[in-house]
Motif scaffolding. Sequence first.
Motif, mmCIF file in Angstrom:
data_model
loop_
_atom_site.group_PDB
_atom_site.id
_atom_site.type_symbol
_atom_site.label_atom_id
_atom_site.label_comp_id
_atom_site.label_asym_id
_atom_site.label_seq_id
_atom_site.Cartn_x
_atom_site.Cartn_y
_atom_site.Cartn_z
ATOM 1 N N ASP A 227 103.902 32.617 37.504
ATOM 2 C CA ASP A 227 103.974 32.304 36.082
ATOM 3 C C ASP A 227 103.993 33.563 35.233
ATOM 4 O OD1 ASP A 227 104.028 29.996 34.231
ATOM 5 O OD2 ASP A 227 102.200 30.918 33.433
ATOM 6 N N ARG B 136 107.478 34.694 32.943
ATOM 7 C CA ARG B 136 107.373 34.710 31.487
ATOM 8 C C ARG B 136 107.926 36.005 30.894
ATOM 9 N NH1 ARG B 136 104.338 30.768 29.004
ATOM 10 N NH2 ARG B 136 103.202 29.367 30.429
ATOM 11 N N ARG C 218 107.568 27.879 29.707
ATOM 12 C CA ARG C 218 107.324 29.328 29.679
ATOM 13 C C ARG C 218 107.863 29.996 28.423
ATOM 14 N NH1 ARG C 218 108.667 29.719 36.165
ATOM 15 N NH2 ARG C 218 106.493 29.473 36.845
#
Length: 531
Positions: free
Chosen positions: A37, A41, A149
């Motif tokens: 993650d 991003r 995101r």
Amino acid sequence: MKNIKYSLLYILGLFALNSCTSDLDVQPEDDDIFTADNFYRQPGAYKQALAGVYGNLSLTGPNGAGNSLLQGVDAGTSNYGRCLWYMQTLTTDEAIWTYENDAGVREMQRITWNADNPLVLGMFSRLMVEVALANEYLKQSAPELVASRGISDTEAADIATYREEVRTLRALVYYNLLDLFGKAPMVTENDPVNFQGPEYSAQQLYDFVESELNAVLPNLKPARTNEYGRVDQGVANMILAKLYLNAQIYTGTARYSECAAKCEEIIGAGYTLNANYLFNFNADNQISPEVIFTLQSDGNVTQNYGPTTTMINGQVGSIEQNGVQFGVGAAAWGGAIRLRQQFAEKFNGGDFINDARNTIITAERSPEITNIANPDQGYILGKWSNISSTGVVGPNSTFVNTDFPLFRLADVYLMYAECAARGATGATTSQAVTYVNALRQRAHGGGTQGNINPGELTLDFILDERARELHWEAHRRQDLIRFGRFTGGNYNWAWKGNSANGVSIPGFYSIFPIPTASLASNPNLTQNTGY
């Protein structure tokens, strides 16, 4: 210079996130693991990760050309393009490797391999790593994750295209698994981490590849409109054409008419023959209008012991020490690769004296190879070069700038001609002869002295013409199998079956064994017959 700059950081990061090592029998060698993650991003992260999926087809590890991220497999036996070249070329009449102490080579080129051959393991593992990388990318680029995101609408639209490219790359390697091994574990983005994929048969792999490519085709960029080195509709259609060309071998059902239709679609997409045959195989071949898809190589940025570095250094003669002629070291690898006599004879006769495809170097050499370890025996080749079309030598004298043309237009012309000769619906003899003569005229600088007439367009002619046009481009094994000349004794060449004069070999050698290590890591896999 190439457009995509690969980073093994992204390959290792993606692979660590996927971490299905038990199924793939590989192990990343990097402890710097970051969370998915956080990574995705970052601005531009999805394109950087996309470069990693492409990069696995050219690079081998995180620490330079001599490193491999596959546990227990070194760089020289795990590069995708080099393993493909070994398995499709060294197993045939086209070439022989001098240094048989190199792991796996002796058995490969004498066709005596077994399930413990390191080249077989290297290729199977590299292909399954590509599946893992593709699946992880598809998981991370799912629309709902992208939306969560904070990705901009513009970038999200690009990511949707990237996903279709990745599905195409996954279909490419499953096509390779079908062609080389006849079976493979099926793992997709919908499966959990550490999933041991079920074994897919040849028919199941065939169906998967065909359905995947047909699904992504409408969403890929049109042929010749994407960034160089990336997938487009031309690439997807080329994989489909290859699938249909060999369908009778894979599934027992001929699909030559479908292959011919795909060939026409590719030909109509705007590719054109390079006026100079040899400019498809030099240091700036990325500008060739004939190239459909390549494995990229850059002497500074993407150093690797891939197929072009191997061939350009390996074709340097032990007697001639003519490496400077090809843009590498004078002695290079000292006569590592030579031509088997039966291939060299494809250029016998007056038609081929001035044929641009005939780069065979014969001076002071015998065509026979009675002792594989003697690099002075056998003719050598001068087809590949680390020098550009304008005479500029690549920046590195070992690692070349020459991309490997996995697919190019000349192959499509010959595929169409073969389909016509096999009676494909919609493929005409007159058009096939036109395509063959276009290649022959290019080979003769525009002259027509090598042209053929319709009566000469036989299957035997096409098989030999494919060797003359496409040698050392990783097609020969597949061609010989399709024409019934690989196993058995219909056609023997030097050192086939571990005999200096060549002998008949059993039919099970038409596909490779599943590696012993891969069988041990996935109980769903079974061994191919004969091994």
